[in-house]
Design an enzyme around this catalytic site. Structure first.
Site, PDB file in Angstrom:
ATOM      1  N   ASP A 120       5.507  -5.508   9.789  1.00  0.00           N
ATOM      2  CA  ASP A 120       6.444  -4.861  10.450  1.00  0.00           C
ATOM      3  C   ASP A 120       6.639  -5.568  11.408  1.00  0.00           C
ATOM      4  O   ASP A 120       7.726  -5.700  12.396  1.00  0.00           O
ATOM      5  CB  ASP A 120       5.875  -3.436  10.521  1.00  0.00           C
ATOM      6  CG  ASP A 120       7.022  -2.196   9.534  1.00  0.00           C
ATOM      7  OD1 ASP A 120       6.984  -3.115   8.068  1.00  0.00           O
ATOM      8  OD2 ASP A 120       6.381  -0.943   9.645  1.00  0.00           O
ATOM      9  N   ARG A 178       0.510  -0.889   0.197  1.00  0.00           N
ATOM     10  CA  ARG A 178      -0.344  -0.152   0.119  1.00  0.00           C
ATOM     11  C   ARG A 178       1.022   1.069  -0.245  1.00  0.00           C
ATOM     12  O   ARG A 178       1.515   1.110   0.837  1.00  0.00           O
ATOM     13  CB  ARG A 178      -0.855   0.006   1.617  1.00  0.00           C
ATOM     14  CG  ARG A 178      -1.784   1.047   1.068  1.00  0.00           C
ATOM     15  CD  ARG A 178      -2.879   1.171   2.888  1.00  0.00           C
ATOM     16  NE  ARG A 178      -2.163   1.431   3.739  1.00  0.00           N
ATOM     17  CZ  ARG A 178      -3.108   1.525   4.812  1.00  0.00           C
ATOM     18  NH1 ARG A 178      -4.375   1.720   4.699  1.00  0.00           N
ATOM     19  NH2 ARG A 178      -2.762   1.893   5.786  1.00  0.00           N
TER      20      ARG A 178
END
Ligand code: PRP
Length: 210
Positions: A204, A105
């Site tokens: 992450d 994204r």
């Protein structure tokens, strides 16, 4: 409008695992483990509607009827973060194939930017199970489902750890998804299109930022 079945898994074990994933003090190993266990529960629910066939099986005592999934779904993790859900999916569906779709994204526009696709050109009506922990604006999953829809799929089921109302609505409006399974539909998206209260950036937290 075509309707999408939406199942929010309501179970104390799922809720406890989701809480561990939300907790900012959970380290990477703990986050991965909770993600693996919770994704297994979502896949379990996502597989509920699969067609089965009867097979004969010999127990140590006699022969009896058994069950086999007639056509295991193609499992499609959306890279990167969807990889955190792949392990339990292929443990529970050991005979199935995996197709990988890479989408990231754009952090400014929030639009999906595809970079990989290994889904076969013709799925020949095969059911599909798409995996991504986060359904935020829905852009990444919509891109994924549009790509799948061009390839003659059977019913598409989407499993997400967390969803935002905006993403759920967008998927439902597309008419491409048969069933959405999630552990929670959270309150909203913030100005950066992050799910609130959410769990941060799943990719992450699973894999780091290197
Ligand atoms: C995140 C997340 C979803 C997507 C959700 O991926 O894992 O794929 O964003 O957002 P959307 O519904 O608004 O499209 P990201 O682009 O951060 O990539 P990553 O999986 O590689 O971390």
């Amino acid at each position: 409008m075509p309707c999408m079945d939406t199942l929010v898994v309501d179970h104390p074990l799922a809720a406890q695992l989701l809480t561990r994933m939300r907790d900012e003090t959970t380290d990477r190993a703990g986050f991965r483990q909770a993600s693996d266990e919770l994704a297994g529960m979502l896949v379990y629910e996502a597989a509920r509607g699969l067609e089965t066939e009867t097979i004969r099986v010999r127990t140590p005592l006699t022969e009896t009827d058994g069950t086999r999934i007639a056509r295991p779904p193609l499992v499609v993790p959306v890279l990167r973060a969807g990889l955190g859900m792949l392990g339990p999916a292929i443990r529970l569906l050991p005979d199935t194939d995996t197709g990988f779709i890479g989408v990231s994204r754009n952090e400014e526009t929030h639009e999906p930017e595809p970079y990989m696709n290994s889904v076969p050109d013709d799925l020949d009506g095969r059911p599909v199970l798409a995996l991504d922990p986060m359904l935020a604006t829905g852009g990444s999953m919509l891109y994924t489902c549009e790509l799948l829809a061009e390839r003659n799929p059977g019913p598409i089921t989407v499993a997400c750890i967390l969803a935002a109302p905006e993403g759920v609505e967008r998927l439902a409006e597309s008419g491409l998804v048969h069933t959405l399974v999630t552990a929670s539909i959270d309150e909203r998206l913030n100005e950066d299109a992050f799910i609130v209260p959410g769990l941060g950036d799943a990719g992450d937290r699973l894999f780091g930022t290197a």
